[in-house]
Design a protein around this motif. Structure first.
Motif, mmCIF file in Angstrom:
data_model
loop_
_atom_site.group_PDB
_atom_site.id
_atom_site.type_symbol
_atom_site.label_atom_id
_atom_site.label_comp_id
_atom_site.label_asym_id
_atom_site.label_seq_id
_atom_site.Cartn_x
_atom_site.Cartn_y
_atom_site.Cartn_z
ATOM 1 N N ALA A 62 0.838 -1.201 0.000
ATOM 2 C CA ALA A 62 0.000 0.000 0.000
ATOM 3 C C ALA A 62 0.874 1.252 0.000
ATOM 4 C CB ALA A 62 -0.928 -0.002 1.206
ATOM 5 N N VAL A 63 1.958 1.226 0.780
ATOM 6 C CA VAL A 63 2.883 2.355 0.822
ATOM 7 C C VAL A 63 3.541 2.533 -0.545
ATOM 8 C CG1 VAL A 63 5.016 3.220 1.866
ATOM 9 C CG2 VAL A 63 3.276 2.158 3.295
ATOM 10 N N ASP A 64 3.943 1.413 -1.172
ATOM 11 C CA ASP A 64 4.557 1.465 -2.497
ATOM 12 C C ASP A 64 3.602 2.072 -3.516
ATOM 13 O OD1 ASP A 64 6.703 0.669 -4.441
ATOM 14 O OD2 ASP A 64 5.036 -0.545 -5.215
ATOM 15 N N LEU A 65 2.336 1.671 -3.471
ATOM 16 C CA LEU A 65 1.341 2.212 -4.395
ATOM 17 C C LEU A 65 1.213 3.724 -4.224
ATOM 18 C CD1 LEU A 65 -1.056 2.081 -6.391
ATOM 19 C CD2 LEU A 65 -2.497 1.605 -4.412
ATOM 20 N N LEU A 66 1.079 4.182 -2.984
ATOM 21 C CA LEU A 66 0.923 5.617 -2.747
ATOM 22 C C LEU A 66 2.189 6.385 -3.108
ATOM 23 C CD1 LEU A 66 -1.174 5.531 0.522
ATOM 24 C CD2 LEU A 66 -1.942 6.086 -1.785
ATOM 25 N N ALA A 67 3.350 5.780 -2.915
ATOM 26 C CA ALA A 67 4.604 6.428 -3.308
ATOM 27 C C ALA A 67 4.671 6.575 -4.825
ATOM 28 C CB ALA A 67 5.794 5.629 -2.789
ATOM 29 N N ARG A 68 4.235 5.543 -5.549
ATOM 30 C CA ARG A 68 4.227 5.611 -7.014
ATOM 31 C C ARG A 68 3.251 6.669 -7.514
ATOM 32 N NH1 ARG A 68 6.562 1.174 -9.736
ATOM 33 N NH2 ARG A 68 7.332 -0.407 -8.293
ATOM 34 N N LEU A 69 2.074 6.749 -6.888
ATOM 35 C CA LEU A 69 1.090 7.760 -7.268
ATOM 36 C C LEU A 69 1.637 9.162 -7.002
ATOM 37 C CD1 LEU A 69 -2.189 6.120 -5.934
ATOM 38 C CD2 LEU A 69 -1.446 6.301 -8.309
#
Length: 126
Positions: A62-69
């Motif tokens: 989830a953290v990776d997804l938000l970092a990518r966004l």
């Protein structure tokens, strides 16, 4: 006959950014699509609003997804606003110090933003 310019304040409608709803468990192709949408929203509105209410996993994915966004939005000249984050996700983002903006939630009994409360006549003026 001459028409006169309207007097007073002009009403300008600001475009409302589209809210992206993040699915419960986005796969790699969905992540790419979300990043593209975040970049488009950031480029056109300056902000990409991501509703993460349905996000199931509260882990590093989830953290990776938000970092990518966030990265996609910043590269497009904007930012990400995370909406409807659970307290657990808020804590996780704070723990890893990911610089995403979290939408402030109105607490119970608190007036909504931009609402002026009427003061009592005996209250001193500020």
């Amino acid at each position: 006959m001459r028409s006169q310019a309207p007097r007073g304040l002009h009403i300008v409608e600001m475009p409302t950014p589209h809210v992206m709803v993040v699915p419960p468990a986005p796969g790699p192709q969905e992540v790419v699509g979300l990043c593209e949408r975040a970049a488009c929203a950031a480029a056109s509105h300056g902000i990409a609003v991501c509703d993460v209410r349905a996000l199931a996993g509260l882990d590093l994915a989830a953290v990776d997804l938000l970092a990518r966004l966030q990265l996609a939005a910043v590269r497009a000249g904007g930012r990400v606003l995370v909406r409807n984050a659970s307290p657990a996700l808020r804590g996780l983002l704070q723990l890893v110090a990911l610089p995403v903006e979290l939408e402030r939630e109105v607490e119970q009994g608190e007036p909504a933003r931009r609402v002026e409360e009427r003061g009592q006549p005996e209250d001193p003026a500020l």
